[in-house]
Write an enzyme that holds these catalytic residues in place. Sequence first.
Site, mmCIF file in Angstrom:
data_model
loop_
_atom_site.group_PDB
_atom_site.id
_atom_site.type_symbol
_atom_site.label_atom_id
_atom_site.label_comp_id
_atom_site.label_asym_id
_atom_site.label_seq_id
_atom_site.Cartn_x
_atom_site.Cartn_y
_atom_site.Cartn_z
ATOM 1 N N ASP B 9 -50.341 16.207 -4.723
ATOM 2 C CA ASP B 9 -50.900 17.458 -5.234
ATOM 3 C C ASP B 9 -52.051 17.113 -6.161
ATOM 4 O OD1 ASP B 9 -51.069 20.286 -5.723
ATOM 5 O OD2 ASP B 9 -50.255 19.880 -7.711
ATOM 6 N N SER B 10 -52.874 18.113 -6.407
ATOM 7 C CA SER B 10 -53.981 17.910 -7.336
ATOM 8 C C SER B 10 -53.492 17.792 -8.782
ATOM 9 C CB SER B 10 -54.960 19.078 -7.224
ATOM 10 O OG SER B 10 -54.302 20.271 -7.587
ATOM 11 N N TYR B 41 -58.642 20.908 -7.860
ATOM 12 C CA TYR B 41 -59.390 20.635 -6.639
ATOM 13 C C TYR B 41 -60.115 21.895 -6.142
ATOM 14 C CZ TYR B 41 -57.304 15.997 -5.611
ATOM 15 O OH TYR B 41 -56.937 14.681 -5.619
ATOM 16 N N GLY B 42 -59.590 23.059 -6.509
ATOM 17 C CA GLY B 42 -60.050 24.339 -5.960
ATOM 18 C C GLY B 42 -61.557 24.535 -5.914
ATOM 19 N N CYS B 72 -50.626 20.917 -1.854
ATOM 20 C CA CYS B 72 -51.804 21.522 -2.482
ATOM 21 C C CYS B 72 -52.532 22.289 -1.378
ATOM 22 C CB CYS B 72 -52.677 20.403 -3.044
ATOM 23 S SG CYS B 72 -54.329 20.930 -3.552
ATOM 24 N N ASN B 73 -52.758 23.570 -1.628
ATOM 25 C CA ASN B 73 -53.367 24.394 -0.583
ATOM 26 C C ASN B 73 -54.803 23.975 -0.275
ATOM 27 O OD1 ASN B 73 -51.731 27.086 0.228
ATOM 28 N ND2 ASN B 73 -51.117 26.370 -1.785
ATOM 29 N N GLU B 151 -51.996 24.797 -15.651
ATOM 30 C CA GLU B 151 -52.114 23.389 -16.044
ATOM 31 C C GLU B 151 -52.133 23.260 -17.578
ATOM 32 O OE1 GLU B 151 -52.414 20.297 -14.278
ATOM 33 O OE2 GLU B 151 -51.978 21.233 -12.359
ATOM 34 N N CYS B 184 -51.456 28.978 -3.410
ATOM 35 C CA CYS B 184 -51.723 27.882 -4.336
ATOM 36 C C CYS B 184 -50.391 27.523 -4.970
ATOM 37 C CB CYS B 184 -52.728 28.320 -5.405
ATOM 38 S SG CYS B 184 -52.972 27.075 -6.699
ATOM 39 N N HIS B 186 -49.636 26.305 -7.666
ATOM 40 C CA HIS B 186 -49.497 26.601 -9.094
ATOM 41 C C HIS B 186 -48.987 28.027 -9.345
ATOM 42 C CE1 HIS B 186 -52.102 23.084 -9.474
ATOM 43 N NE2 HIS B 186 -51.856 23.061 -10.772
#
Lengths: 272, 272
Positions: B9-10, B41-42, B72-73, B151, B184, B186
């Site tokens: 994942d990011s 990363y988005g 991670c999408n 985050e 996502c 998150h």
Amino acid sequence: MNKPIGVIDSGVGGLTVARELMRQLPNESLIYLGDTVRCPYGPRPREEVTKFTFEMVDFLLQKEIKLLVIACNTATAFTLELLRENLTIPVIGVIEPGARAAISVTESKEIGVIGTIGTIESKAYPEALHHISKDLVIYDLACPQFVPLVERDQFSDEAAFDVVENGLLPLLGHQQLDTLILGCTHYPLLHEPIQKVMGNHVEIISSGEETAREVSAILSYQEMLNESETAEKHRFYTTGSKVVFEQIANRWLDQPIEHIEEIVIDQSLDDK
Amino acid sequence: MNKPIGVIDSGVGGLTVARELMRQLPNESLIYLGDTVRCPYGPRPREEVTKFTFEMVDFLLQKEIKLLVIACNTATAFTLELLRENLTIPVIGVIEPGARAAISVTESKEIGVIGTIGTIESKAYPEALHHISKDLVIYDLACPQFVPLVERDQFSDEAAFDVVENGLLPLLGHQQLDTLILGCTHYPLLHEPIQKVMGNHVEIISSGEETAREVSAILSYQEMLNESETAEKHRFYTTGSKVVFEQIANRWLDQPIEHIEEIVIDQSLDDK
């Protein structure tokens, strides 16, 4: 891949799986075969169920299916491994998807399973459940009275409630049980009385929805989804009466059946 | 097969997938790598996300993982096909499972998708959804404010509600929308405010649970489940601060982290 998905069942119970396949995979076409004349499979010995299942599979393989769904718990319990060994196309049974779904929802880790005598005695559910998670308490129970109720189309009668209540009595003492697997594709038709008897704290898992999602996952993973703009019509075959089958199917499915045929697989093996 | 499942994942968002993997596959062990130092990363371009993702994958391949989950999408949108072409182990992303789950619950066939700028602009969700079912209306929306909130560990603050409400405003006019995909990993941490803003008639789909179920299905289908009595300990790696990662992980996961390490992948590629 513009080939149909094959679905076999001992009768009409697998239509609960077919309905979910149609809903979740609207671009795909199905070929359904219900062995109504030899239904139920539940009380039959392993050898006989295996023979009957392979006869159904042979019929579908001639129709060039790209994936086989065994939409019958008894047939899954007895033949899944054998079919996977012998067929080159993916074979999906209804037991593992149901087991996975139960594991994903249970909090107490006490899970009930109801099914036919064949399915329960095979211990296929406890094996599938423990294969994924060792830390589970499982209560399994055969309910041989339920399938005839459904195949006779009496699942919404008031008498159905009494049959269901009597059948489930042995499970009612397990107060930590929070998830019940309907280990027979006929049982979703009895969802309402089963939920009522078990109570709202018990989550009812119907393998139809779960199986359809796994078929979708496997087709996608294997890059076998239908990419063409149109899907062929669904085709239904029964070894029993086309009239009765169509009547039940049109009530269970969200769309009317367009193609239905009566077929003979092998009457010499019919011991009824 | 007694090898670990790799999860990338990011940052910490993929822990929502890891938690479900631990719950649904308690016999398996995980190796998780969060690229926290380069998160999010988005907003990054496709080439950069691809580079970073392959660096993470290289690290995990050295640990002999048996299956890779791209939790991670954004990374799934940009690299899933490429990874499947290049790796010999199964690769599971989070987009298809989320799409499948949404299709299985929507009644109105109007589905919302929220995600990072990268995921939304990639059109990976509309493609995955239409690949399975052509007959859907899809509303997608980038919510770039959401990941930093999570985050920074501020997802339960009161201010979070305002950010979520503002972010989701463009979706609120679509009255037939009955399903919202959290595109996502998150976002499940913001489930409560998202549900409140969207209303109870909208079913929220979190890809974590769905992805875990598909990993279980693929491992089982490929006969790659861990058959030994014991599983190795889960191992977590982060490119950022071990202290912050552990703090968040111990709150999100149902069990404390036993093994956590800070690692450097390739600082020369870090453009921050």
